[in-house]
Write an enzyme that holds these catalytic residues in place. Structure first.
Site, PDB file in Angstrom:
ATOM      1  N   HIS A 110       0.838  -1.209   0.000  1.00  0.00           N
ATOM      2  CA  HIS A 110       0.000   0.000   0.000  1.00  0.00           C
ATOM      3  C   HIS A 110       0.868   1.252   0.000  1.00  0.00           C
ATOM      4  CE1 HIS A 110      -3.079  -2.967   1.285  1.00  0.00           C
ATOM      5  NE2 HIS A 110      -3.821  -2.221   0.493  1.00  0.00           N
ATOM      6  N   ARG A 113       3.238   3.639  -5.212  1.00  0.00           N
ATOM      7  CA  ARG A 113       3.075   2.969  -6.510  1.00  0.00           C
ATOM      8  C   ARG A 113       1.686   2.333  -6.630  1.00  0.00           C
ATOM      9  NH1 ARG A 113       7.828   3.250  -9.731  1.00  0.00           N
ATOM     10  NH2 ARG A 113       9.090   4.671  -8.494  1.00  0.00           N
ATOM     11  N   ASP A 151      -5.481   5.449  -0.417  1.00  0.00           N
ATOM     12  CA  ASP A 151      -4.752   4.684   0.622  1.00  0.00           C
ATOM     13  C   ASP A 151      -3.714   5.557   1.327  1.00  0.00           C
ATOM     14  OD1 ASP A 151      -5.873   2.156   0.829  1.00  0.00           O
ATOM     15  OD2 ASP A 151      -4.788   1.368  -0.905  1.00  0.00           O
ATOM     16  N   ASP A 260      -9.002  -0.556  -7.671  1.00  0.00           N
ATOM     17  CA  ASP A 260      -8.216  -0.874  -6.474  1.00  0.00           C
ATOM     18  C   ASP A 260      -7.716  -2.317  -6.470  1.00  0.00           C
ATOM     19  OD1 ASP A 260      -7.070  -0.394  -3.999  1.00  0.00           O
ATOM     20  OD2 ASP A 260      -8.908  -0.767  -2.867  1.00  0.00           O
ATOM     21  N   GLN A 311      -5.158 -16.664  -4.693  1.00  0.00           N
ATOM     22  CA  GLN A 311      -5.662 -15.985  -5.885  1.00  0.00           C
ATOM     23  C   GLN A 311      -6.921 -16.644  -6.439  1.00  0.00           C
ATOM     24  OE1 GLN A 311      -4.265 -13.401  -5.027  1.00  0.00           O
ATOM     25  NE2 GLN A 311      -3.997 -12.635  -7.090  1.00  0.00           N
TER      26      GLN A 311
HETATM   27  N1  LIG Z   1      -5.529 -12.178  -2.411  1.00  0.00           N
HETATM   28  C1  LIG Z   1      -5.541 -11.012  -3.073  1.00  0.00           C
HETATM   29  N2  LIG Z   1      -6.017  -9.910  -2.482  1.00  0.00           N
HETATM   30  C2  LIG Z   1      -6.003  -8.757  -3.178  1.00  0.00           C
HETATM   31  C3  LIG Z   1      -5.515  -8.675  -4.480  1.00  0.00           C
HETATM   32  N3  LIG Z   1      -5.638  -7.389  -4.901  1.00  0.00           N
HETATM   33  C4  LIG Z   1      -6.177  -6.714  -3.888  1.00  0.00           C
HETATM   34  N4  LIG Z   1      -6.400  -7.532  -2.837  1.00  0.00           N
HETATM   35  C5  LIG Z   1      -6.982  -7.189  -1.544  1.00  0.00           C
HETATM   36  O1  LIG Z   1      -8.084  -6.371  -1.784  1.00  0.00           O
HETATM   37  C6  LIG Z   1      -7.944  -5.227  -0.979  1.00  0.00           C
HETATM   38  C7  LIG Z   1      -8.564  -4.017  -1.525  1.00  0.00           C
HETATM   39  O2  LIG Z   1      -8.338  -2.982  -0.589  1.00  0.00           O
HETATM   40  P1  LIG Z   1      -6.867  -2.678  -0.099  1.00  0.00           P
HETATM   41  O3  LIG Z   1      -6.096  -1.994  -1.194  1.00  0.00           O
HETATM   42  O4  LIG Z   1      -6.907  -2.028   1.197  1.00  0.00           O
HETATM   43  O5  LIG Z   1      -6.213  -4.125   0.143  1.00  0.00           O
HETATM   44  C8  LIG Z   1      -6.441  -5.029  -0.879  1.00  0.00           C
HETATM   45  C9  LIG Z   1      -5.987  -6.430  -0.683  1.00  0.00           C
HETATM   46  O6  LIG Z   1      -6.111  -6.811   0.642  1.00  0.00           O
HETATM   47  C10 LIG Z   1      -5.019  -9.859  -5.091  1.00  0.00           C
HETATM   48  O7  LIG Z   1      -4.576  -9.899  -6.233  1.00  0.00           O
HETATM   49  N5  LIG Z   1      -5.043 -10.989  -4.343  1.00  0.00           N
HETATM   50 ZN   LIG Z   2      -5.869   0.269  -2.391  1.00  0.00          ZN
END
Ligand SMILES: Nc1nc2c(ncn2[C@@H]2O[C@@H]3COP(=O)(O)O[C@H]3[C@H]2O)c(=O)[nH]1
Ligand SMILES: [Zn+2]
Length: 819
Positions: A110, A113, A151, A260, A311
């Site tokens: 977080h 980038r 974020d 996101d 995933q």
């Molecule tokens: N397992 C998994 N979680 C993801 C992925 N992309 C986003 N997330 C989750 O989805 C959330 C969306 O909100 P946040 O960015 O706070 O944190 C992110 C991660 O916890 C991913 O590719 N795989």
């Molecule tokens: Zn985010």
């Protein structure tokens, strides 16, 4: 009163409001270097090929250095025509972008980038789906700014940690999207500074409209609200009307959510490093949770998740349903982001199957071999996170519509999902499941008079387990407020009352600026208004009995310039809804205070979910209490002469911890909610060898020498956890100082819980373990060790309760007689 200013040297004297501009304590030397370089290149116009690449999901931010990334963000505003359209001063935009950059932490995922990636995906979607035409520039501006800010100051530990650890953020925002509220708050603090206020040329109404939109969008990124938002969106898609404000609001929320979580829509060489960073952050959190004795977030636990398994679940159950819903409305996005996601799911399913087969055969080999020693786990990558393999060019099957088009069949397709995983089984629960359960509060984004059946399309989630507070509120009339606030209040009361000092002040103004402190409180209220949608203008007729007053509206667009005038809600948009606040199983599950856990462990028989018989052996001849007991025994506790009714103490503490006996099923329940005796708190209550299609970013890195530089390092330096970077260090509490952490103090070095502490103490003074012969109830009665230990436990507990004092007001628990 001493007011201490923590101003930027640069900004001092430039502004009147706020006195303490957005502040970054840990301003790094690299920041000024980046700014210097950004200012050197910011007037350059990017070549067309770079601009074209910027419109594709294949864009890889790690091809660029920080200054370039800021420059690329500036380019998005320019390319979308937002600077000209809204008369945004370019210097202000640059200053704001730089401050945003500074206010992201160097955490693995977080970080700045990530914010860029989300913004860039939004930019790509905007271009592909021509959102300027359908939504208008103002909405696109809101979306882009929301993505960039969504974020801000993320500590690297998510809401689940914040809530379970009772951090300052969770306390401040009452567990309601603490991080998202914080990101949003930081965003508007940055904008408070005139040099950073990119909206300075908007009139007040438009600014308010933008503010509301940004808050709505950023708060929508809380995954605890995923099902709620998706369900509502799916309802409106078939009848979508771009002139309907509530439809547009939902679309914007879905758009930012899509952006996101869109990493998997990127080519593998871009997506996989992001996944590794995410898992790195996840694993760090679960490690912290373990070391701090907090509930371990299952999807973050390396002992429980594999990369492909994670995933498969996330893409199949969370990501793709959202993307597909958006694709229904915006078919232009299917090729851009939906098909790549299907390919990714296919890839991870195959990889997961391969891993499962490999584990099975390894396990079989281990069983069959006499010497054993085989490890069931697959080799890990250098990062220790992943098995490296490549996605292949999608098979015909994966390129066509796959099983993911049929949500009802999906669970069966997700090979690593055991039966029942969708119901939130702790080991297979998705982030959404866990987040929903942890956040406890459910808030409707739209209107309280919506039909409850509207949620029926939602896949099985905690929503179904918790009764909606919509009906509760509307049916209980004037009791609504008491119900909702009582629920929230009691929950936090329990926490604050016996909680640790782990919370770290995130409010830089709490000691240095009283005005800001009160602003902080208002912020919660204000956010709540937006969150609960009370802000939307409504007529008296719109008010549903028991739903509370319409707050009057943040937006008043009556005088807004015609061109910029956003589309306002057509129908009645009403009221805040807290739905399903009370559930989540028994209160013990959420309480993690040592005492609470000891109680739970003493009384709860995990083998059958019932109370242990012994634990409810309560004398029947005590008529003054025991009304909460189940399965009453006979006799009275006379072991150590604590006649000061331990039953009353028990009743007291069960209420204090928000759980109670349920006579009928002998289980704990969390229905019982009481307010804290602390007046201070009360007043503040508020496998595959696969390859993904070669969509690749063909940027000729000729803009600057630094563009040729690839930065593969994971940004994994210091973690700020729950600390805000804008908190003066001396305002922080030390979790190990003073009275210490009550939870920690009850843990052994190996973090196991001292479940039998009270028992051990009592056993010192009692007969030897084995059998106790006690002389109550007339005839001598043989009781088991467990029974006596339980009795002893309550006696000890009773004594201990006498010594508990609130950390805020030092008030002690009232005498049992006064309960
Ligand atoms: N397992 C998994 N979680 C993801 C992925 N992309 C986003 N997330 C989750 O989805 C959330 C969306 O909100 P946040 O960015 O706070 O944190 C992110 C991660 O916890 C991913 O590719 N795989
Ligand atoms: Zn985010």
């Amino acid at each position: 009163m001493v007011i201490i200013l923590y101003g930027f040297d640069k900004y001092e004297g430039l502004s009147r409001r706020p006195e303490t501009p957005p502040h970054r304590k840990s301003s790094l030397p690299k920041h000024s270097e980046v700014k210097k370089r950004f200012l050197e290149i910011c007037d350059n116009t990017l070549p067309d090929e770079i601009k074209a690449a910027l419109r594709l999901p294949a864009f890889d931010s790690y091809e660029w250095d920080d200054a370039d990334v800021i420059h690329l963000m500036q380019t998005m505003f320019m390319e979308l025509g937002l600077i000209d359209k809204f008369n945004i001063p370019i210097e202000t935009l640059r200053e704001w972008l730089y401050e945003v950059y500074k206010h992201y932490n160097e955490v693995p995922f977080h970080n700045f980038r990530h914010c860029f990636c989300v913004a860039q995906m939004m930019y790509a979607i905007t271009q592909q789906a021509n959102l300027i035409e359908s939504l208008g520039e103002l909405e696109v501006l809101i979306l882009l700014v929301s993505c960039i800010c969504h974020d801000l100051d993320h500590p690297g530990y998510n809401n689940i940690y914040q809530i379970n650890a009772r951090t300052e953020l969770a306390l401040r925002y009452n567990d309601i999207s603490p991080l998202e509220n914080h990101h949003c708050s930081i965003a508007f603090r940055l904008l408070e500074h005139p040099d950073c206020n990119i909206f300075r040329n908007f009139n007040r109404e438009t600014f308010n409209f933008i503010r509301e939109g940004i808050i709505r969008c950023i708060l929508a990124t809380d995954m605890a609200r995923h099902n709620e938002i998706l369900t509502q969106f799916k309802e409106v898609v078939p009848i979508f009307d771009y002139s309907n404000r509530s439809h547009v609001n939902l679309l914007c929320m879905v758009l930012i959510k899509v952006a996101d979580i869109s990493n998997e829509a990127r080519p593998m060489d871009v997506a996989e490093p992001w996944l590794d960073r995410l898992l790195q952050e996840f694993f760090a959190q679960s490690a912290a949770e373990k070391s701090e004795g907090l509930p371990v977030t299952p999807f973050m636990d390396p002992d429980k998740v594999s990369k492909p398994g994670s995933q498969v679940r996330f893409i199949g159950l969370v990501l793709l349903p959202l993307f597909e819903a958006l694709g229904e409305l915006l078919p232009d996005l299917i090729d851009l982001i939906i098909i790549p996601v299907r390919v990714a799911l296919d890839y991870y399913k195959k990889l997961n199957d391969a891993q499962t087969r490999s584990r099975k055969s390894l396990a079989e080999n281990t069983e069959n071999s006499s010497d054993g020693g085989g490890s069931p786990s697959l080799p890990r990558s250098q990062s220790g996170i992943s098995v490296r393999s490549r996605r292949s060019i999608p098979s015909q099957k994966s390129a066509s519509r796959t099983s993911v088009d049929e949500p009802t069949c999906l669970a069966a397709e997700l090979h690593d999902l055991p039966e029942g995983s969708e119901s939130g089984d702790s080991e297979t629960a998705t982030e959404v499941d866990v987040a929903e359960k942890t956040s406890k509060f459910k808030v409707d984004t739209e209107c309280c008079n919506r039909s409850k059946s509207s949620h029926s399309a939602s896949r099985k989630s905690s929503r179904e387990k918790r009764p909606s507070m919509i009906s509760e509120m509307c049916s209980s009339g004037s009791g609504r407020m008491r119900n909702s606030y009582g629920n929230i209040h009691g929950y936090h009361t329990n926490r604050c009352h016996f909680g640790s000092n782990r919370a770290v002040s995130l409010d830089q103004y709490s000691t240095s600026n009283n005005r800001r402190l009160s602003d902080g409180l208002q912020q919660v209220i204000s956010d709540s208004n937006v969150f609960y949608n009370r802000h939307v203008r409504c007529s008296e007729n719109d008010v549903v009995p028991g739903c509370g007053p319409c707050s009057g509206g943040v937006i008043n667009n009556a005088n807004m310039a015609a061109n910029d005038k956003p589309k306002m809600p057509e129908g009645s948009a009403l009221a805040s809804i807290l739905s399903g606040g009370g559930g989540g199983g028994n209160g013990v599950a959420y309480g993690d205070d040592t005492l609470n856990m000891n109680l739970a462990n003493a009384l709860y028989d995990s083998s059958n979910s019932n109370l242990r018989q012994a634990s409810v052996t309560i004398p029947t001849n005590n008529k003054t209490s025991g009304n909460n007991s189940s399965n009453g025994g006979n006799g009275s506790c006379s072991q150590n002469g604590t006649s000061k009714s331990w039953k009353q103490r028990f009743k007291q503490i069960t209420e204090m911890f928000s759980f109670g006996f349920e006579k009928t099923n002998k289980r704990f329940n969390s229905a019982s909610v009481r307010s804290s005796p602390c007046s201070i708190r009360n007043n503040n209550a508020t496998g595959a060898d696969l390859q993904k299609p070669g969509i690749c970013c063909t940027i000729s890195n000729n803009m600057s020498p630094s563009l040729l530089k690839r930065n593969p390092d994971l940004v994994n330096s210091g973690r700020n956890r729950a600390y805000s970077l804008d908190v003066p260090p001396r305002n922080r509490y030390s979790s190990s100082s003073g009275g210490g952490d009550s939870r920690k103090s009850s843990r052994n070095e190996d973090n196991s819980i001292n479940r039998h502490d009270p028992f051990a103490e009592d056993n010192n003074s009692g007969p030897s373990p084995g059998q106790y012969v006690v002389g109550f109830g007339g005839a001598g009665e043989t009781r088991t060790t467990a029974e006596m230990a339980t009795t002893s436990f309550w006696s000890t507990l009773s004594d201990r309760l006498s010594n508990f004092a609130c950390k805020c007001c030092e008030q002690k628990l009232p005498d049992p007689e006064n309960v």
